[in-house]
Design a protein around this motif. Sequence first.
Motif, PDB file in Angstrom:
ATOM      1  N   ASP A 129       0.976  -1.266  -0.244  1.00  0.00           N
ATOM      2  CA  ASP A 129      -0.429  -0.080   0.023  1.00  0.00           C
ATOM      3  C   ASP A 129       0.974   1.207  -0.013  1.00  0.00           C
ATOM      4  OD1 ASP A 129       0.962   0.277   2.662  1.00  0.00           O
ATOM      5  OD2 ASP A 129      -0.752   0.626   3.376  1.00  0.00           O
ATOM      6  N   THR A 130       1.601   0.856   0.053  1.00  0.00           N
ATOM      7  CA  THR A 130       3.392   2.037  -0.515  1.00  0.00           C
ATOM      8  C   THR A 130       3.740   2.649  -1.956  1.00  0.00           C
ATOM      9  OG1 THR A 130       3.472   1.873   2.028  1.00  0.00           O
ATOM     10  CG2 THR A 130       4.899   3.772   1.275  1.00  0.00           C
ATOM     11  N   ILE A 131       3.290   3.619  -2.845  1.00  0.00           N
ATOM     12  CA  ILE A 131       4.446   3.899  -3.530  1.00  0.00           C
ATOM     13  C   ILE A 131       5.837   5.653  -3.632  1.00  0.00           C
ATOM     14  CG2 ILE A 131       4.010   5.022  -5.545  1.00  0.00           C
ATOM     15  CD1 ILE A 131       1.037   4.114  -5.473  1.00  0.00           C
ATOM     16  N   THR A 132       6.538   4.374  -4.510  1.00  0.00           N
ATOM     17  CA  THR A 132       7.756   5.375  -4.126  1.00  0.00           C
ATOM     18  C   THR A 132       7.886   6.017  -5.338  1.00  0.00           C
ATOM     19  OG1 THR A 132       9.685   3.755  -4.689  1.00  0.00           O
ATOM     20  CG2 THR A 132       8.570   4.362  -1.815  1.00  0.00           C
ATOM     21  N   GLN A 133       7.949   6.802  -5.482  1.00  0.00           N
ATOM     22  CA  GLN A 133       8.635   8.195  -6.962  1.00  0.00           C
ATOM     23  C   GLN A 133      10.022   7.939  -6.837  1.00  0.00           C
ATOM     24  OE1 GLN A 133       5.834   8.857 -10.127  1.00  0.00           O
ATOM     25  NE2 GLN A 133       4.942   6.677  -9.040  1.00  0.00           N
ATOM     26  N   SER A 134      10.823   7.840  -7.983  1.00  0.00           N
ATOM     27  CA  SER A 134      12.124   8.922  -7.584  1.00  0.00           C
ATOM     28  C   SER A 134      12.993   7.985  -8.998  1.00  0.00           C
ATOM     29  CB  SER A 134      13.077   7.999  -6.236  1.00  0.00           C
ATOM     30  OG  SER A 134      13.338   6.493  -6.385  1.00  0.00           O
ATOM     31  N   ASP A 135      14.126   8.260  -9.197  1.00  0.00           N
ATOM     32  CA  ASP A 135      14.493   8.256 -10.581  1.00  0.00           C
ATOM     33  C   ASP A 135      15.191   6.985 -10.040  1.00  0.00           C
ATOM     34  OD1 ASP A 135      14.851  10.401 -11.127  1.00  0.00           O
ATOM     35  OD2 ASP A 135      16.097  11.659 -11.046  1.00  0.00           O
ATOM     36  N   VAL A 136      16.071   6.736  -9.658  1.00  0.00           N
ATOM     37  CA  VAL A 136      16.870   5.511  -8.773  1.00  0.00           C
ATOM     38  C   VAL A 136      15.646   4.689  -7.985  1.00  0.00           C
ATOM     39  CG1 VAL A 136      18.256   3.761  -7.928  1.00  0.00           C
ATOM     40  CG2 VAL A 136      19.028   5.824  -9.350  1.00  0.00           C
ATOM     41  N   PRO A 137      14.770   3.577  -8.344  1.00  0.00           N
ATOM     42  CA  PRO A 137      13.793   2.698  -7.359  1.00  0.00           C
ATOM     43  C   PRO A 137      14.560   2.814  -6.072  1.00  0.00           C
ATOM     44  CG  PRO A 137      14.067   1.851  -9.809  1.00  0.00           C
ATOM     45  CD  PRO A 137      15.141   2.747  -9.797  1.00  0.00           C
ATOM     46  N   CYS A 138      13.661   3.056  -5.045  1.00  0.00           N
ATOM     47  CA  CYS A 138      13.888   2.686  -4.040  1.00  0.00           C
ATOM     48  C   CYS A 138      14.512   2.047  -3.576  1.00  0.00           C
ATOM     49  CB  CYS A 138      12.092   3.417  -2.816  1.00  0.00           C
ATOM     50  SG  CYS A 138      12.699   3.508  -0.645  1.00  0.00           S
ATOM     51  N   THR A 139      13.911   0.542  -4.198  1.00  0.00           N
ATOM     52  CA  THR A 139      14.726  -0.634  -3.581  1.00  0.00           C
ATOM     53  C   THR A 139      16.162  -0.659  -3.684  1.00  0.00           C
ATOM     54  OG1 THR A 139      12.007  -1.331  -3.234  1.00  0.00           O
ATOM     55  CG2 THR A 139      14.092  -3.062  -4.175  1.00  0.00           C
ATOM     56  N   LYS A 140      16.074  -0.849  -4.788  1.00  0.00           N
ATOM     57  CA  LYS A 140      17.158  -0.598  -5.848  1.00  0.00           C
ATOM     58  C   LYS A 140      17.907   0.543  -4.605  1.00  0.00           C
ATOM     59  CE  LYS A 140      19.989  -1.304  -8.910  1.00  0.00           C
ATOM     60  NZ  LYS A 140      21.536  -0.981  -8.105  1.00  0.00           N
ATOM     61  N   GLN A 141      17.989   1.193  -4.314  1.00  0.00           N
ATOM     62  CA  GLN A 141      18.808   2.337  -3.347  1.00  0.00           C
ATOM     63  C   GLN A 141      19.547   1.198  -2.134  1.00  0.00           C
ATOM     64  OE1 GLN A 141      17.032   6.194  -3.077  1.00  0.00           O
ATOM     65  NE2 GLN A 141      16.784   6.497  -4.762  1.00  0.00           N
ATOM     66  N   LEU A 142      18.455   0.884  -1.640  1.00  0.00           N
ATOM     67  CA  LEU A 142      18.633  -0.055  -0.600  1.00  0.00           C
ATOM     68  C   LEU A 142      19.117  -0.879  -0.224  1.00  0.00           C
ATOM     69  CD1 LEU A 142      14.475   0.310   1.121  1.00  0.00           C
ATOM     70  CD2 LEU A 142      16.995   1.330   1.734  1.00  0.00           C
ATOM     71  N   MET A 143      18.992  -1.892  -1.676  1.00  0.00           N
ATOM     72  CA  MET A 143      19.590  -2.556  -1.554  1.00  0.00           C
ATOM     73  C   MET A 143      21.424  -2.366  -2.384  1.00  0.00           C
ATOM     74  SD  MET A 143      17.513  -4.812  -5.325  1.00  0.00           S
ATOM     75  CE  MET A 143      18.192  -5.920  -5.439  1.00  0.00           C
ATOM     76  N   ASP A 144      21.592  -1.157  -2.653  1.00  0.00           N
ATOM     77  CA  ASP A 144      22.995  -0.643  -2.714  1.00  0.00           C
ATOM     78  C   ASP A 144      23.616  -0.880  -1.645  1.00  0.00           C
ATOM     79  OD1 ASP A 144      22.729  -0.729  -5.484  1.00  0.00           O
ATOM     80  OD2 ASP A 144      22.201   0.990  -5.125  1.00  0.00           O
ATOM     81  N   VAL A 145      23.032  -0.437  -0.511  1.00  0.00           N
ATOM     82  CA  VAL A 145      23.514  -0.023   0.534  1.00  0.00           C
ATOM     83  C   VAL A 145      23.793  -1.088   1.670  1.00  0.00           C
ATOM     84  CG1 VAL A 145      22.862   1.442   2.931  1.00  0.00           C
ATOM     85  CG2 VAL A 145      22.626   2.460   1.056  1.00  0.00           C
ATOM     86  N   PHE A 146      22.342  -2.136   0.669  1.00  0.00           N
ATOM     87  CA  PHE A 146      22.986  -2.807   2.238  1.00  0.00           C
ATOM     88  C   PHE A 146      24.131  -4.123   1.160  1.00  0.00           C
ATOM     89  CE2 PHE A 146      22.342  -7.659   2.152  1.00  0.00           C
ATOM     90  CZ  PHE A 146      22.077  -8.032   3.225  1.00  0.00           C
ATOM     91  N   GLY A 147      24.069  -4.052  -0.348  1.00  0.00           N
ATOM     92  CA  GLY A 147      25.419  -4.766  -0.339  1.00  0.00           C
ATOM     93  C   GLY A 147      26.647  -3.938  -0.112  1.00  0.00           C
ATOM     94  N   LYS A 148      26.872  -2.828   0.239  1.00  0.00           N
ATOM     95  CA  LYS A 148      27.785  -2.146   1.459  1.00  0.00           C
ATOM     96  C   LYS A 148      28.244  -2.693   2.640  1.00  0.00           C
ATOM     97  CE  LYS A 148      30.068   2.760   1.950  1.00  0.00           C
ATOM     98  NZ  LYS A 148      29.580   3.605   1.365  1.00  0.00           N
ATOM     99  N   TYR A 149      26.799  -2.665   3.437  1.00  0.00           N
ATOM    100  CA  TYR A 149      27.262  -3.039   4.760  1.00  0.00           C
ATOM    101  C   TYR A 149      26.387  -4.743   5.722  1.00  0.00           C
ATOM    102  CZ  TYR A 149      27.361   2.179   4.960  1.00  0.00           C
ATOM    103  OH  TYR A 149      28.158   3.169   4.874  1.00  0.00           O
TER     104      TYR A 149
END
Length: 293
Positions: A129-149
């Motif tokens: 029930d939650t929509i996000t709008q961004s150039d880089v998809p929100c989940t992709k942004q989180l996956m990148d941070v996950f990849g680092k930590y």
Amino acid sequence: MKAVIPAAGLGTRFLPATKAQPKEMLPVFNKPTIQYVVEEAVASGIDDILIITGKGKRSIEDHFDRSFELEYFLKSCGKDEDLKEIKSISEIDADIYYVRQKKQKGLGDAILCAEKHIDGDPFAVLLGDTITQSDVPCTKQLMDVFGKYQSSTIAIEQVSEGKIERYGIIKGSEITDSVYKIDDMVEKPNIDEAPSNLAITGRYVLVPEIFDYLEKVQPGVGGEIQLTDAMRSMMRSDEGRFHDVYGYLFNGRIYDIGNTVEWLKSSIEIALKDENVKDELTEYLKELLKQRI
Ligand code: UTP
């Protein structure tokens, strides 16, 4: 990485609209809410999606299935553009699976229904029930941070005082650009007990160990099994660095469709980006505001 989309909730904040239809199927401009969510997962590179459904949610499955009658009808009247769009939904670049949550015991319980499917790997959670709008998809942004930590990472956003009581709120400190190390979190706190104005907003990348804590956690706010409580006890356990949780101050716009005003805002803002309607809608809004001021 697999994704889990919990979509089994009762949607009581949006009654009567949700009496006989899922909140996740409410249209935002011209698409049902959950289609944006699935598209975000796919745009993030995810090709295995598990949707948690429940009683009264069959239309979600129908939406992502083929509709031969409709396709035949559109083809026979030469509506090629519509046909292409309808087919693209059922041919989306991911396998979609479903599991039913038998009783609406809360978000934490809904995620627990995914344990078998996830099978021991880190996974993304996108609230249906939650929509996000961004150039880089929100989940992709989180996956990148996950990849680092290599630790659970959740999207956070700054909210105004009036909204604090609606969300899980974190306590933490910024360790690098937009990344927070979370020390604590509390579900729907009173304004004077809130540790910050940073809210947990519906997108997560979690380590599979979270299931152990979801199994043990007791019902919290509203008598529901809360994901926030399970993450909190996971963070507090002393079983290694994989149990740290990071917050990422998401760069983009988030709409909680379960809230009627946010739902209206999402439809207007997304429609204002559409070439076919933006001029007419802008004129209408200008006129409307002129009359009201
Ligand atoms: P919410 O708490 O916003 O959903 O959960 P809700 O319970 O449907 O809403 P209200 O408060 O009664 O209006 C966020 C997401 O988690 C899912 C919901 O479908 C929504 O997408 N959810 C919630 C479940 O799948 N199961 C639950 O037991 C609760």
